[in-house]
Write a protein that holds these residues in place. Structure first.
Motif, PDB file in Angstrom:
ATOM      1  N   SER A 220     -11.063  27.919  30.042  1.00 57.61           N
ATOM      2  CA  SER A 220     -12.168  27.258  29.347  1.00 57.61           C
ATOM      3  C   SER A 220     -12.934  28.204  28.445  1.00 57.61           C
ATOM      4  N   SER A 221     -13.040  29.465  28.843  1.00 55.93           N
ATOM      5  CA  SER A 221     -13.927  30.388  28.129  1.00 55.93           C
ATOM      6  C   SER A 221     -13.228  31.284  27.109  1.00 55.93           C
ATOM      7  N   SER A 222     -11.913  31.467  27.235  1.00 57.61           N
ATOM      8  CA  SER A 222     -11.248  32.474  26.403  1.00 57.61           C
ATOM      9  C   SER A 222     -11.005  32.037  24.964  1.00 57.61           C
ATOM     10  N   GLY A 223     -10.816  30.723  24.756  1.00 58.01           N
ATOM     11  CA  GLY A 223     -10.462  30.246  23.422  1.00 58.01           C
ATOM     12  C   GLY A 223      -8.986  30.360  23.105  1.00 58.01           C
ATOM     13  N   GLU A 224      -8.221  30.982  23.980  1.00 57.43           N
ATOM     14  CA  GLU A 224      -6.775  31.123  23.791  1.00 57.43           C
ATOM     15  C   GLU A 224      -6.063  29.876  24.318  1.00 57.43           C
ATOM     16  N   PRO A 225      -4.944  29.476  23.705  1.00 57.18           N
ATOM     17  CA  PRO A 225      -4.170  28.362  24.264  1.00 57.18           C
ATOM     18  C   PRO A 225      -3.584  28.764  25.617  1.00 57.18           C
ATOM     19  N   PRO A 226      -3.380  27.811  26.516  1.00 54.59           N
ATOM     20  CA  PRO A 226      -2.858  28.169  27.838  1.00 54.59           C
ATOM     21  C   PRO A 226      -1.505  28.863  27.779  1.00 54.59           C
ATOM     22  N   SER A 227      -0.700  28.545  26.780  1.00 57.96           N
ATOM     23  CA  SER A 227       0.601  29.209  26.665  1.00 57.96           C
ATOM     24  C   SER A 227       0.423  30.716  26.446  1.00 57.96           C
ATOM     25  N   ARG A 228      -0.588  31.082  25.639  1.00 55.56           N
ATOM     26  CA  ARG A 228      -0.830  32.508  25.398  1.00 55.56           C
ATOM     27  C   ARG A 228      -1.362  33.192  26.653  1.00 55.56           C
ATOM     28  N   LEU A 229      -2.246  32.524  27.373  1.00 57.20           N
ATOM     29  CA  LEU A 229      -2.760  33.082  28.619  1.00 57.20           C
ATOM     30  C   LEU A 229      -1.631  33.289  29.620  1.00 57.20           C
ATOM     31  N   ARG A 230      -0.720  32.322  29.670  1.00 55.44           N
ATOM     32  CA  ARG A 230       0.438  32.466  30.566  1.00 55.44           C
ATOM     33  C   ARG A 230       1.276  33.667  30.166  1.00 55.44           C
ATOM     34  N   GLU A 231       1.526  33.802  28.874  1.00 52.75           N
ATOM     35  CA  GLU A 231       2.331  34.923  28.387  1.00 52.75           C
ATOM     36  C   GLU A 231       1.661  36.261  28.682  1.00 52.75           C
ATOM     37  N   ASN A 232       0.327  36.299  28.611  1.00 54.29           N
ATOM     38  CA  ASN A 232      -0.397  37.541  28.867  1.00 54.29           C
ATOM     39  C   ASN A 232      -0.220  38.029  30.303  1.00 54.29           C
ATOM     40  N   VAL A 233       0.025  37.097  31.216  1.00 51.66           N
ATOM     41  CA  VAL A 233       0.192  37.460  32.627  1.00 51.66           C
ATOM     42  C   VAL A 233       1.643  37.798  32.955  1.00 51.66           C
ATOM     43  N   THR A 234       2.561  37.446  32.063  1.00 51.64           N
ATOM     44  CA  THR A 234       3.988  37.494  32.375  1.00 51.64           C
ATOM     45  C   THR A 234       4.656  38.710  31.755  1.00 51.64           C
ATOM     46  N   SER A 235       4.929  39.696  32.575  1.00 56.49           N
ATOM     47  CA  SER A 235       5.682  40.865  32.118  1.00 56.49           C
ATOM     48  C   SER A 235       7.166  40.559  32.174  1.00 56.49           C
ATOM     49  N   PRO A 236       7.949  41.037  31.207  1.00 59.37           N
ATOM     50  CA  PRO A 236       9.395  40.783  31.230  1.00 59.37           C
ATOM     51  C   PRO A 236      10.027  41.283  32.526  1.00 59.37           C
ATOM     52  N   ASN A 237      10.808  40.414  33.139  1.00 60.29           N
ATOM     53  CA  ASN A 237      11.529  40.748  34.372  1.00 60.29           C
ATOM     54  C   ASN A 237      10.605  41.086  35.541  1.00 60.29           C
ATOM     55  N   GLY A 238       9.334  40.662  35.445  1.00 54.37           N
ATOM     56  CA  GLY A 238       8.390  40.952  36.512  1.00 54.37           C
ATOM     57  C   GLY A 238       8.291  39.820  37.515  1.00 54.37           C
ATOM     58  N   THR A 239       7.299  39.923  38.407  1.00 54.74           N
ATOM     59  CA  THR A 239       7.137  38.938  39.475  1.00 54.74           C
ATOM     60  C   THR A 239       6.768  37.563  38.938  1.00 54.74           C
ATOM     61  N   THR A 240       5.855  37.537  37.960  1.00 52.56           N
ATOM     62  CA  THR A 240       5.439  36.249  37.392  1.00 52.56           C
ATOM     63  C   THR A 240       6.607  35.570  36.689  1.00 52.56           C
ATOM     64  N   ALA A 241       7.378  36.356  35.958  1.00 49.81           N
ATOM     65  CA  ALA A 241       8.541  35.806  35.262  1.00 49.81           C
ATOM     66  C   ALA A 241       9.522  35.188  36.252  1.00 49.81           C
ATOM     67  N   ALA A 242       9.699  35.821  37.400  1.00 47.82           N
ATOM     68  CA  ALA A 242      10.622  35.291  38.416  1.00 47.82           C
ATOM     69  C   ALA A 242      10.128  33.940  38.937  1.00 47.82           C
ATOM     70  N   ALA A 243       8.821  33.830  39.134  1.00 48.39           N
ATOM     71  CA  ALA A 243       8.264  32.562  39.616  1.00 48.39           C
ATOM     72  C   ALA A 243       8.337  31.487  38.541  1.00 48.39           C
ATOM     73  N   LEU A 244       8.001  31.843  37.304  1.00 51.00           N
ATOM     74  CA  LEU A 244       7.998  30.861  36.224  1.00 51.00           C
ATOM     75  C   LEU A 244       9.396  30.350  35.901  1.00 51.00           C
ATOM     76  N   GLU A 245      10.389  31.151  36.195  1.00 52.59           N
ATOM     77  CA  GLU A 245      11.767  30.684  35.974  1.00 52.59           C
ATOM     78  C   GLU A 245      12.042  29.453  36.831  1.00 52.59           C
ATOM     79  N   ILE A 246      11.422  29.393  37.996  1.00 52.33           N
ATOM     80  CA  ILE A 246      11.557  28.226  38.874  1.00 52.33           C
ATOM     81  C   ILE A 246      10.681  27.076  38.371  1.00 52.33           C
ATOM     82  N   LEU A 247       9.430  27.380  38.093  1.00 51.37           N
ATOM     83  CA  LEU A 247       8.462  26.339  37.726  1.00 51.37           C
ATOM     84  C   LEU A 247       8.744  25.707  36.365  1.00 51.37           C
ATOM     85  N   MET A 248       9.438  26.441  35.481  1.00 52.35           N
ATOM     86  CA  MET A 248       9.675  25.949  34.129  1.00 52.35           C
ATOM     87  C   MET A 248      11.105  25.477  33.903  1.00 52.35           C
TER      88      MET A 248
END
Length: 274
Positions: A220-248
């Motif tokens: 709500s406060s950042s002004g960034e689209p949620p896709s960009r916020l998601r990308e900011n948390v997702t390091s290549p081949n990292g833990t978040t990427a492994a989880a998002l591979e399932i969720l997406m």
């Protein structure tokens, strides 16, 4: 409304359950004169009864002849009975604002007659902490002044948005009206997954609740689209990427499930609206 303190002709609130109470609390916190408010509620809470005694708020007394605004905040299943008791307000002098889910404008027009200005609104449960969002749409009798008054009243519990078509209300219901339940389910699911992975139930729930709350506040406060916020948390081949591979996953992933959920809620809203 005059100087943000009263409603011309007074305000009639029909129904004071959770949403009606949230609105009333927001109005009073915003400085609305309690003497200009009349509430009809067959089963008043202790809070409402105390409020009436302490502030001069009207409770279950004779209806004002021509209140400036009548807000109908009853459950859809008792809407017909509520409208029966309000027919005397169909002179055109009173703005009728309905927050009854699934009740279409034409239903209210039939009850009051063709002269009445009607605004249909769909708030959501975060209104209880004044962080809700309410979509509104009016009939042909609604003026710019009516819309502004409705926005001011509903703004006491959060943001308001205007719709171009009443048909959009079914989708709004599916996205923001029912949406908090989807988020609560997300918290449940994340906590349950954390528990299965080894955390205590208390720790898993605390982490899930705080994570979803914090992520929502950031979105709500950042002004960034949620896709960009998601990308900011997702390091290549990292833990978040492994989880998002399932969720997406294209089939059976979160996007696919959410599409199905929103369509199901939209279609049910249409059925309830008749």
């Amino acid at each position: 409304m005059t100087d943000g303190q009263s409603v011309d002709g007074g305000l009639l609130l029909c129904g004071c359950g959770k949403m009606g109470s949230a609105l009333l609390d927001g109005w009073l916190a915003g400085g609305l004169d309690p003497g200009s408010i009349h509430v009809v509620e067959p089963y008043p809470s202790t809070w409402l009864e105390s409020l009436a005694r302490e502030t001069g708020l009207g409770l279950n007394a004779a209806l004002p002849e021509a209140p400036g605004v009548c807000i109908i905040a009853v459950k859809p299943q008792v809407m017909e009975a509520a409208l029966q008791g309000l027919r005397s307000l169909g002179t055109g002098e009173t703005l009728v604002l309905s927050i009854a889910a699934g009740v279409r404008i034409r239903t209210i027009e039939r009850a009051f007659g063709g002269a009445v200005p009607v605004i249909r609104a769909m708030p959501n449960t975060p209104a209880a902490i004044r962080m809700g969002v309410t979509a509104i749409i009016g009939n042909a009798r609604v003026s710019d002044r009516h819309m502004a008054d409705a926005e001011q009243l509903l703004g006491a519990v959060g943001e308001t948005v205007r719709l171009e078509s009443e048909d959009d209300m079914d989708v709004v219901t599916a996205v923001s009206g029912s949406g908090p339940a989807y988020v609560f389910l997300m918290i449940e699911a994340l906590a349950a997954a954390g528990e299965k992975a080894g955390l205590s139930p208390e720790m898993a729930l605390s982490l899930a609740r705080s994570t979803v709350s914090g992520a929502g506040a950031l979105a709500s406060s950042s002004g960034e689209p949620p896709s960009r916020l998601r990308e900011n948390v997702t390091s290549p081949n990292g833990t978040t990427a492994a989880a998002l591979e399932i969720l997406m996953r294209p089939s059976g992933g979160l996007h696919s499930l959410m599409d199905q959920a929103v369509i199901a809620a939209r279609d049910r809203s249409r059925e309830l609206g008749g």
